[in-house]
Scaffold this active site. Structure first.
Site, mmCIF file in Angstrom:
data_model
loop_
_atom_site.group_PDB
_atom_site.id
_atom_site.type_symbol
_atom_site.label_atom_id
_atom_site.label_comp_id
_atom_site.label_asym_id
_atom_site.label_seq_id
_atom_site.Cartn_x
_atom_site.Cartn_y
_atom_site.Cartn_z
ATOM 1 N N CYS A 118 0.700 -1.230 0.108
ATOM 2 C CA CYS A 118 0.200 -0.142 0.160
ATOM 3 C C CYS A 118 0.891 1.164 0.058
ATOM 4 O O CYS A 118 0.323 2.121 -0.126
ATOM 5 C CB CYS A 118 -1.169 0.078 1.225
ATOM 6 S SG CYS A 118 -1.898 -1.530 1.107
ATOM 7 N N HIS A 260 -3.299 7.014 2.362
ATOM 8 C CA HIS A 260 -3.762 5.744 1.823
ATOM 9 C C HIS A 260 -5.068 5.338 2.571
ATOM 10 O O HIS A 260 -5.401 5.255 3.802
ATOM 11 C CB HIS A 260 -2.745 4.313 2.436
ATOM 12 C CG HIS A 260 -3.241 3.284 2.194
ATOM 13 N ND1 HIS A 260 -3.790 2.794 0.952
ATOM 14 C CD2 HIS A 260 -3.165 2.099 2.737
ATOM 15 C CE1 HIS A 260 -4.246 1.550 1.023
ATOM 16 N NE2 HIS A 260 -3.938 1.158 2.249
ATOM 17 N N ASN A 290 -10.181 -0.743 -0.022
ATOM 18 C CA ASN A 290 -8.752 -0.481 0.250
ATOM 19 C C ASN A 290 -8.244 -0.849 -0.964
ATOM 20 O O ASN A 290 -8.306 -2.227 -1.184
ATOM 21 C CB ASN A 290 -8.173 -1.226 1.430
ATOM 22 C CG ASN A 290 -6.919 -1.122 1.513
ATOM 23 O OD1 ASN A 290 -6.033 -0.671 0.425
ATOM 24 N ND2 ASN A 290 -6.116 -1.466 2.710
HETATM 25 O O1 UT7 Z 1 -3.754 -1.406 3.697
HETATM 26 C C1 UT7 Z 1 -2.464 -1.816 4.369
HETATM 27 C C2 UT7 Z 1 -3.096 -1.252 5.726
HETATM 28 N N1 UT7 Z 1 -4.290 -2.042 6.371
HETATM 29 C C3 UT7 Z 1 -4.881 -1.452 7.515
HETATM 30 O O2 UT7 Z 1 -4.563 -0.358 7.747
HETATM 31 C C4 UT7 Z 1 -5.912 -1.880 8.072
HETATM 32 C C5 UT7 Z 1 -5.713 -1.679 9.612
HETATM 33 N N2 UT7 Z 1 -6.890 -2.449 10.365
HETATM 34 C C6 UT7 Z 1 -8.266 -2.035 10.260
HETATM 35 O O3 UT7 Z 1 -8.768 -1.227 9.561
HETATM 36 C C7 UT7 Z 1 -9.197 -3.014 11.185
HETATM 37 O O4 UT7 Z 1 -8.316 -3.647 12.368
HETATM 38 C C8 UT7 Z 1 -10.153 -3.752 10.724
HETATM 39 C C9 UT7 Z 1 -11.304 -2.985 9.882
HETATM 40 C C10 UT7 Z 1 -9.331 -4.788 9.657
HETATM 41 C C11 UT7 Z 1 -10.827 -4.551 11.657
HETATM 42 O O5 UT7 Z 1 -11.662 -3.684 12.706
HETATM 43 P P1 UT7 Z 1 -11.147 -3.753 14.279
HETATM 44 O O6 UT7 Z 1 -12.193 -2.927 14.837
HETATM 45 O O7 UT7 Z 1 -9.675 -3.708 14.307
HETATM 46 O O8 UT7 Z 1 -11.760 -5.168 14.504
HETATM 47 P P2 UT7 Z 1 -11.111 -6.466 15.113
HETATM 48 O O9 UT7 Z 1 -10.297 -7.334 14.130
HETATM 49 O O10 UT7 Z 1 -10.494 -6.055 16.420
HETATM 50 O O11 UT7 Z 1 -12.509 -7.490 15.358
HETATM 51 C C12 UT7 Z 1 -13.655 -7.053 16.138
HETATM 52 C C13 UT7 Z 1 -14.484 -8.286 16.070
HETATM 53 C C14 UT7 Z 1 -14.233 -9.821 16.309
HETATM 54 O O12 UT7 Z 1 -15.053 -10.416 17.073
HETATM 55 P P3 UT7 Z 1 -14.599 -10.782 18.759
HETATM 56 O O13 UT7 Z 1 -13.235 -11.450 18.698
HETATM 57 O O14 UT7 Z 1 -14.526 -9.313 19.330
HETATM 58 O O15 UT7 Z 1 -15.921 -11.673 19.090
HETATM 59 C C15 UT7 Z 1 -14.162 -10.235 14.933
HETATM 60 O O16 UT7 Z 1 -14.342 -11.528 14.671
HETATM 61 O O17 UT7 Z 1 -15.170 -8.030 14.836
HETATM 62 C C16 UT7 Z 1 -15.169 -9.485 14.211
HETATM 63 N N3 UT7 Z 1 -15.240 -9.253 12.903
HETATM 64 C C17 UT7 Z 1 -16.076 -9.204 12.159
HETATM 65 N N4 UT7 Z 1 -17.631 -9.085 12.347
HETATM 66 C C18 UT7 Z 1 -18.529 -8.866 11.427
HETATM 67 C C19 UT7 Z 1 -13.884 -9.089 12.101
HETATM 68 N N5 UT7 Z 1 -14.592 -9.016 10.833
HETATM 69 C C20 UT7 Z 1 -15.831 -8.747 10.810
HETATM 70 C C21 UT7 Z 1 -16.921 -8.843 9.831
HETATM 71 N N6 UT7 Z 1 -18.102 -8.443 10.072
HETATM 72 N N7 UT7 Z 1 -16.273 -8.669 8.572
#
Ligand code: UT7
Length: 339
Positions: A118, A260, A290
Site C-alpha cells: 500500500c 492511503h 482499500n
Molecule cells: O492497507 C494496508 C493497511 N491496512 C490497514 O491499515 C488495516 C488496519 N486495520 C483495520 O482497519 C481494522 O483493524 C479492521 C477493519 C481490519 C478490523 O476492525 P477492528 O475494529 O480492528 O476489528 P477486530 O479485528 O478487532 O475485530 C473485532 C470483532 C471480532 O470479534 P470478537 O473477537 O470481538 O468476537 C471479529 O471476529 O469483529 C469481528 N469481525 C467481524 N464482524 C463482522 C471481524 N471482521 C468482521 C466482519 N463482520 N467483516
C-alpha cells in the site's frame, strides 16, 4: 541525457481506472457472516469494485489509468522515459510493467515493477523523483495498481470486506528547480512486523524426490488488522511531522491530507492526532474500499477532477502498509501544461 543541474519535479497529469463490477456491503453479507452496519462503522467502506471475468488482470486497469493520464495532456507515449508500476498483484512474477510499456506504445521507456504494497505509489513517486532530479530522465509514468480480490480468501470476513481493485497513474516531468512540486519526502521500513500483513509463499510438504527441492505456491492475504491499525495511527503522524519539520512547515500549512485509503477511522485518527480539521481529509474509500497501491493516485485523480485541489495547495500524501513500510510526500500542487 545526464546533467549536473538539479531539476525540479512537476506532476503533469493523473488518471485512474476501476472495474465496472461493484460489490456492496449488503451483497458481501450474503457471502460471509457480516453486515453493512459492521463494515460501515468499522471501516467506512460501502462498496468496492472487483475485476471479474477471465483474462482480466492488473495490467488492463493500469493501461486504462495510464492512457487517461496521457490523453489529458495529449502526450505521445513515446515521450515517456520510464514506467514504474507499483503493484503487489502482478500477473507475472517477473514483472508486469514491460507489458504495459508495450501495450501503451511507450517505445522509448524503461519499465519495471516496484513492490511495496500500500506504500507502493509513494515509493514510486519518490523513486521517479530521484531519476528526474538527477537529470537522468525527463518524463516518468508512475502507476499504482492492485487487484487484491485475486489474493483474498473470500471466506475470511476479516479481510475480504476491505479490499477493492483499481489503478491510478501520474505523469511526472522535469522542470526548473524553482517550479519543483515535490517539496520533501520521508520513508520508513520495519521488517520486524512483516508477518502482520502478508501474502506468504509456502513450500509444499513433499520435496522433489531426487533433488530434495521444495516447490510451493502463494497463500491468501493475511492481516493482523488490530496491529496494523495501531501501527498506522501511531507511525503515520510521526512521518508527516518529520517531513513538515525539515521544511520548516507546520500542520497549519496543510490544505489537504491524502492518506492511503485503508479505513476511515485511521484517516480520522491521524487527522485528529495532527489537529487537522476533518474537512481537509481526502477520502473516497466508501466507494472503492482499500485498493492498496492504487488508493492514493485514485483519490488524487478524483480530488483533481472535483477541483478540490487547486494551484499552490499543500497536499500531504502518506502511504502505509505491508513491509511494514510507510512514508510521506509533501507536494505543492501546480497546474501545469505539457512543456
Ligand atoms: O492497507 C494496508 C493497511 N491496512 C490497514 O491499515 C488495516 C488496519 N486495520 C483495520 O482497519 C481494522 O483493524 C479492521 C477493519 C481490519 C478490523 O476492525 P477492528 O475494529 O480492528 O476489528 P477486530 O479485528 O478487532 O475485530 C473485532 C470483532 C471480532 O470479534 P470478537 O473477537 O470481538 O468476537 C471479529 O471476529 O469483529 C469481528 N469481525 C467481524 N464482524 C463482522 C471481524 N471482521 C468482521 C466482519 N463482520 N467483516
Amino acid at each position: 541525457m545526464k546533467s549536473s543541474i538539479t531539476h525540479g519535479v512537476k506532476i503533469l497529469s493523473t488518471g485512474s481506472a476501476v472495474p465496472h463490477f461493484s460489490l456492496n456491503n449488503q451483497t458481501i453479507s450474503e457471502i460471509v457472516q457480516t453486515s453493512d452496519e459492521w463494515i460501515s462503522t468499522r471501516t467506512g467502506i460501502k462498496e468496492r469494485r472487483l475485476l471479474t471475468g477471465s483474462h482480466q488482470s492488473v495490467i488492463d486497469l493500469a493501461i486504462l489509468a495510464s492512457r487517461k493520464a496521457l490523453d489529458k495532456i495529449s502526450m505521445d507515449p513515446s515521450q515517456i522515459d520510464l514506467i514504474i508500476l507499483a503493484t503487489s498483484s502482478p500477473n507475472d512474477l517477473f514483472g508486469s510493467a514491460s507489458q504495459i510499456q508495450f501495450k501503451i506504445g511507450a517505445v522509448n521507456a524503461v519499465a519495471f515493477d516496484l513492490t511495496a504494497a500500500c506504500s507502493g505509489f509513494v515509493l514510486g513517486i519518490v523513486t521517479a523523483s530521484q531519476f528526474i532530479r538527477s537529470g537522468t530522465y525527463c518524463n516518468i509514468l508512475v502507476i499504482g495498481a492492485d487487484v487484491l480480490s485475486k489474493w483474498v480468501d473470500w471466506s475470511d470476513r476479516s479481510t475480504c470486506i476491505l479490499f477493492g481493485d483499481a489503478a491510478g497513474a501520474a505523469i511526472l516531468q522535469s522542470c526548473s528547480d524553482i517550479e519543483n512540486s515535490i517539496l520533501n519526502f520521508q520513508l520508513n521500513t520495519d521488517g520486524y512486523y512483516s508477518s502482520h500483513l502478508s501474502i506468504p509463499y509456502q513450500d509444499n510438504d513433499k520435496p522433489h524426490a531426487f533433488l530434495n527441492l521444495h516447490q510451493g505456491s502463494f497463500k491468501y492475504l493475511y492481516m493482523n488488522g488490530r496491529e496494523v491499525y495501531k501501527f498506522a495511527v501511531s507511525q503515520v503522524p510521526l512521518s508527516i511531522l518529520k517531513c513538515l519539520n525539515s521544511l520548516n512547515m507546520s500542520v497549519n500549512d496543510i490544505n489537504w491530507l491524502l492518506l492511503h485509503q485503508a479505513n476511515e477511522r485511521i484517516l480520522n485518527a491521524v487527522a485528529e492526532k495532527l489537529s487537522i480539521s476533518r474537512d481537509k481529509i481526502i477520502a473516497n474509500l466508501s466507494k472503492y474500499g482499500n485498493t492498496s497501491a492504487a488508493s492514493i493516485p485514485l483519490a488524487l485523480d478524483e480530488a483533481l477532477q472535483e477541483s478540490k485541489i487547486v494551484d499552490n495547495d499543500i497536499v500531504v500524501i502518506a502511504g502505509f502498509g505491508a513491509g511494514l513500510t510507510w512514508g510521506t510526500i509533501i507536494v505543492r500542487w501546480k497546474e501545469f501544461t505539457l512543456g
